[in-house]
Design an enzyme around this catalytic site. Structure first.
Site, PDB file in Angstrom:
ATOM      1  N   ASP A 149       0.726  -1.249   0.042  1.00 55.46           N
ATOM      2  CA  ASP A 149       0.200   0.008  -0.042  1.00 55.46           C
ATOM      3  C   ASP A 149       0.982   1.045   0.174  1.00 55.46           C
ATOM      4  OD1 ASP A 149       1.030  -0.117   2.517  1.00 55.46           O
ATOM      5  OD2 ASP A 149      -0.620  -0.055   3.686  1.00 55.46           O
ATOM      6  N   ARG A 164      12.642  26.637   2.187  1.00 51.29           N
ATOM      7  CA  ARG A 164      12.237  28.061   1.723  1.00 51.29           C
ATOM      8  C   ARG A 164      11.018  28.307   2.380  1.00 51.29           C
ATOM      9  NH1 ARG A 164      13.328  25.757  -4.299  1.00 51.29           N
ATOM     10  NH2 ARG A 164      12.514  23.915  -3.131  1.00 51.29           N
ATOM     11  N   HIS A 169      18.982  26.933   3.046  1.00 52.70           N
ATOM     12  CA  HIS A 169      18.421  27.981   2.636  1.00 52.70           C
ATOM     13  C   HIS A 169      18.670  29.168   3.657  1.00 52.70           C
ATOM     14  CE1 HIS A 169      16.282  30.474  -0.045  1.00 52.70           C
ATOM     15  NE2 HIS A 169      15.339  30.591   0.783  1.00 52.70           N
ATOM     16  N   ASP A 222      19.630  36.831  -5.453  1.00 52.43           N
ATOM     17  CA  ASP A 222      18.742  37.548  -4.552  1.00 52.43           C
ATOM     18  C   ASP A 222      19.423  38.238  -3.380  1.00 52.43           C
ATOM     19  OD1 ASP A 222      18.684  35.573  -2.459  1.00 52.43           O
ATOM     20  OD2 ASP A 222      17.168  34.537  -3.807  1.00 52.43           O
ATOM     21  N   LYS A 238      15.500  40.041  -6.850  1.00 50.29           N
ATOM     22  CA  LYS A 238      14.396  38.920  -7.376  1.00 50.29           C
ATOM     23  C   LYS A 238      13.150  39.221  -6.801  1.00 50.29           C
ATOM     24  CE  LYS A 238      14.243  34.337  -6.513  1.00 50.29           C
ATOM     25  NZ  LYS A 238      15.011  33.050  -6.325  1.00 50.29           N
ATOM     26  N   ASP A 295      24.138  30.066  -6.029  1.00 52.28           N
ATOM     27  CA  ASP A 295      22.754  29.680  -5.579  1.00 52.28           C
ATOM     28  C   ASP A 295      22.755  28.518  -4.560  1.00 52.28           C
ATOM     29  OD1 ASP A 295      20.363  30.491  -4.888  1.00 52.28           O
ATOM     30  OD2 ASP A 295      19.575  30.255  -6.806  1.00 52.28           O
ATOM     31  N   SER A 336      15.916  24.595  -8.912  1.00 53.54           N
ATOM     32  CA  SER A 336      14.903  23.554  -8.831  1.00 53.54           C
ATOM     33  C   SER A 336      14.269  23.495 -10.414  1.00 53.54           C
ATOM     34  CB  SER A 336      13.747  24.070  -7.771  1.00 53.54           C
ATOM     35  OG  SER A 336      12.459  23.354  -7.814  1.00 53.54           O
ATOM     36  N   THR A 337      13.529  24.521 -10.505  1.00 53.10           N
ATOM     37  CA  THR A 337      12.826  24.759 -11.842  1.00 53.10           C
ATOM     38  C   THR A 337      13.829  25.553 -12.783  1.00 53.10           C
ATOM     39  OG1 THR A 337      12.030  26.960 -11.541  1.00 53.10           O
ATOM     40  CG2 THR A 337      10.569  25.067 -10.792  1.00 53.10           C
ATOM     41  N   THR A 345      15.042  31.014 -11.556  1.00 49.69           N
ATOM     42  CA  THR A 345      15.612  31.962 -10.962  1.00 49.69           C
ATOM     43  C   THR A 345      17.099  32.186 -12.050  1.00 49.69           C
ATOM     44  OG1 THR A 345      14.853  31.185  -8.860  1.00 49.69           O
ATOM     45  CG2 THR A 345      16.991  32.585  -9.033  1.00 49.69           C
TER      46      THR A 345
HETATM   47  C1  R5P Z   1      15.390  30.895  -3.503  1.00 58.53           C
HETATM   48  O1  R5P Z   1      15.130  31.911  -2.620  1.00 58.53           O
HETATM   49  C2  R5P Z   1      16.376  29.974  -3.689  1.00 58.53           C
HETATM   50  O2  R5P Z   1      17.544  30.346  -3.306  1.00 58.53           O
HETATM   51  C3  R5P Z   1      16.749  29.368  -5.207  1.00 58.53           C
HETATM   52  O3  R5P Z   1      17.018  30.667  -6.061  1.00 58.53           O
HETATM   53  C4  R5P Z   1      15.554  28.907  -5.643  1.00 58.53           C
HETATM   54  O4  R5P Z   1      14.809  28.022  -5.020  1.00 58.53           O
HETATM   55  C5  R5P Z   1      15.551  28.294  -7.208  1.00 58.53           C
HETATM   56  O5  R5P Z   1      14.436  27.917  -7.640  1.00 58.53           O
HETATM   57  P1  R5P Z   1      14.081  27.763  -9.097  1.00 58.53           P
HETATM   58  O6  R5P Z   1      15.202  27.138  -9.716  1.00 58.53           O
HETATM   59  O7  R5P Z   1      12.735  27.136  -9.204  1.00 58.53           O
HETATM   60  O8  R5P Z   1      13.881  29.283  -9.521  1.00 58.53           O
END
Ligand code: R5P
Length: 292
Positions: A35, A94, A129, A161, A185, A215, A219-220, A223
């Site tokens: 499950d 975050r 972070h 940022d 940012k 950084d 993630s995506t 940024t």
């Molecule tokens: C945000 O404040 C973090 O420091 C990274 O810049 C952020 O999480 C990156 O995420 P993504 O690649 O989705 O923009």
């Protein structure tokens, strides 16, 4: 002697730490019930031993966190003298505050849950972070990346940022840099869309520079892509990235390459590995931070 328990998200850091410290490495049985529930069994005598649990919460974050909770409980029941936990990447960092009314402080929830299961001696987090000094010990995850940029002279280091300036400064102190600036940012809290600007007084510094954006997480890739486009439009000669946690969700790598990013150097803090990314093994650096 220390016993190191490697959980399923560990990108091999536990083995590096075990080699460095001469510790015993134990890999528990981790299975899924039909499950979907997680089952863990640690088949090792831990009575009176100091134990370090190593995990990375690369997606699926929740099951990786659950493994940690179950492992802490199992280790306590086996009579360990002390339990420490190392996250090479810790998710939910975050959401360290309420940005929009009605949200939780997810980081607080995660930390409180972990400490409610057993008596945690030390909690280590690689390149967090945010740094909550009274809640965990931060281990620098960007300084070890600097050696890959030693051949580049006059680097302009850019924090994507303002919150990333302290991180970028650590990196800057180790390379042949010309200057350090940060971008302003803005992230739409509802759509997640990012926009990045540079203060007018810093715009001249970008022209003809080799830029390294520093950084914590990609993630995506939104940024980095946004920052790269802006920096190239201001005349940067080349854009590189030094990033601790390479999540690269979906087409993130393609996205940042499409935005003109050249070299991408990341910490080996998660299990996912992509061609085209230079990974740096952080295990001896982490071991030195823990054991001196
Ligand atoms: C945000 O404040 C973090 O420091 C990274 O810049 C952020 O999480 C990156 O995420 P993504 O690649 O989705 O923009």
């Amino acid at each position: 002697m220390l016993i190191i328990i490697s959980l399923s998200g560990d990108p091999g850091v536990s083995a590096g730490i075990a080699r460095y410290s001469g510790s015993t490495l134990v890999t528990p049985t981790i299975k899924r019930f039909p499950d979907g529930e997680i089952y863990i069994r640690i088949d090792h005598d831990l009575r009176g031993r100091d134990v370090l649990i190593v995990q990375s919460t690369y997606p699926d974050q929740d099951s990786k966190l659950m493994e940690v909770l179950l492992a802490i409980d199992a280790v306590s029941r086996l009579g360990a003298a002390s339990i420490s936990v190392l996250f090479t990447y810790l998710a939910y960092m975050r959401q360290d505050k309420v940005f929009l009314k009605g949200e939780p402080v997810s980081l607080d929830v995660v930390l409180r849950t972990i400490s409610s299961i057993g008596n945690i001696d030390k909690l280590y987090v690689v390149e967090p972070h945010v740094v909550w000094r009274d809640r965990f010990i931060a281990i620098d995850g960007v300084s070890p990346l600097a050696e890959r940029f030693r051949d580049l002279d006059g680097i302009l280091v850019v924090a994507p940022d303002k919150g990333g300036v302290e991180r970028a400064r650590r990196f800057y102190s180790l390379i042949k840099g010309s200057d350090l600036i940060y971008m302003v940012k803005k992230r739409d809290r509802y759509t997640g869309k990012v926009s990045s600007e540079i203060a007018e007084s810093d715009a001249d510094k970008v022209k003809n520079s080799h830029v390294v954006i520093v950084d914590d997480i990609v993630s995506t890739g939104g940024t980095l892509a946004e920052a790269s486009r802006k920096l190239l439009s201001l005349g940067a000669s080349s854009i590189h990235v030094a990033c601790a946690h390479p999540l690269f969700v979906g087409n993130a790598f393609k996205r940042i390459k499409g935005a003109g990013i050249d070299k991408v150097v990341c910490g080996r803090t998660v299990v996912k590995k992509l061609d085209g990314v230079e990974y740096v093994d952080l295990s001896s650096y982490i071991a030195r931070s823990i054991f001196g």
